[in-house]
Scaffold this motif. Sequence first.
Motif, short mmCIF file in Angstrom:
data_model
loop_
_atom_site.label_atom_id
_atom_site.label_comp_id
_atom_site.label_asym_id
_atom_site.label_seq_id
_atom_site.Cartn_x
_atom_site.Cartn_y
_atom_site.Cartn_z
N TYR A 147 0.83 -1.20 0.00
CA TYR A 147 0.00 0.00 0.00
C TYR A 147 0.87 1.25 0.00
O TYR A 147 1.85 1.34 0.72
CB TYR A 147 -0.90 0.04 1.24
CG TYR A 147 -1.99 -1.01 1.21
CD1 TYR A 147 -3.13 -0.83 0.44
CD2 TYR A 147 -1.87 -2.17 1.96
CE1 TYR A 147 -4.12 -1.78 0.43
CE2 TYR A 147 -2.86 -3.13 1.95
CZ TYR A 147 -3.99 -2.93 1.17
OH TYR A 147 -4.97 -3.88 1.15
N PHE A 148 0.45 2.23 -0.80
CA PHE A 148 1.03 3.56 -0.81
C PHE A 148 -0.05 4.50 -0.29
O PHE A 148 -1.08 4.68 -0.94
CB PHE A 148 1.46 3.97 -2.22
CG PHE A 148 2.56 3.12 -2.76
CD1 PHE A 148 3.89 3.46 -2.57
CD2 PHE A 148 2.28 1.95 -3.46
CE1 PHE A 148 4.91 2.67 -3.08
CE2 PHE A 148 3.29 1.16 -3.97
CZ PHE A 148 4.62 1.52 -3.77
N TYR A 149 0.18 5.09 0.88
CA TYR A 149 -0.82 5.97 1.49
C TYR A 149 -0.56 7.41 1.08
O TYR A 149 0.58 7.81 0.85
CB TYR A 149 -0.76 5.86 3.02
CG TYR A 149 -1.01 4.45 3.53
CD1 TYR A 149 -2.28 3.91 3.53
CD2 TYR A 149 0.04 3.68 3.99
CE1 TYR A 149 -2.51 2.62 3.99
CE2 TYR A 149 -0.17 2.39 4.46
CZ TYR A 149 -1.45 1.87 4.45
OH TYR A 149 -1.67 0.58 4.89
N ASN A 150 -1.62 8.21 1.05
CA ASN A 150 -1.45 9.63 0.73
C ASN A 150 -1.19 10.46 1.98
O ASN A 150 -1.24 11.68 1.94
CB ASN A 150 -2.66 10.16 -0.03
CG ASN A 150 -3.93 10.08 0.78
OD1 ASN A 150 -3.96 9.49 1.86
ND2 ASN A 150 -5.01 10.66 0.27
N ARG A 151 -0.91 9.80 3.09
CA ARG A 151 -0.56 10.46 4.34
C ARG A 151 0.33 9.50 5.13
O ARG A 151 0.42 8.32 4.81
CB ARG A 151 -1.80 10.82 5.16
CG ARG A 151 -2.62 9.62 5.56
CD ARG A 151 -3.85 10.02 6.36
NE ARG A 151 -4.71 8.90 6.59
CZ ARG A 151 -4.55 7.98 7.52
NH1 ARG A 151 -3.53 8.03 8.34
NH2 ARG A 151 -5.40 6.98 7.65
#
Length: 134
Positions: free
Chosen positions: A7-11
């Motif tokens: 997963y690549f989170y935006n935060r």
Amino acid sequence: MGWLDYYFYNRDIITGPSVEDREDKELVIEWELYLRRHFELYTTNNYILNLDFEGGYDPYVFRQYDRYGYDESKKIYSMKKSKDTYELYGQIAVSADYRITDNFVTTAGIGAEYRNWDKVNQNSASNWRWQRLQ
């Protein structure tokens, strides 16, 4: 059955008790394992009495990091969710089939499920409860 996700989170997610312990990506492995068994206990021309069992992990999740959150009362970051979580369950059911015609069968049954809903962390899943099936 299993899944492997990155997963690549935006935060940032907080991964430790220090303010510097933050990440914006994470590896997550999730798998499910089920054991099922069906028994015909009694059979006649029109009646069948069945016993069914199902159990397993639903699901087992391994995350790369523990989850931390800020505790206002203590003014510190504390662990909110372990990186390893799971639900383990066992379900048993008894059913009776009545064959009205060759193409029409009615079924009635009752069952129970035993699952660790309250505690899902690997090191604390010890409190279980009974739940009736819907």
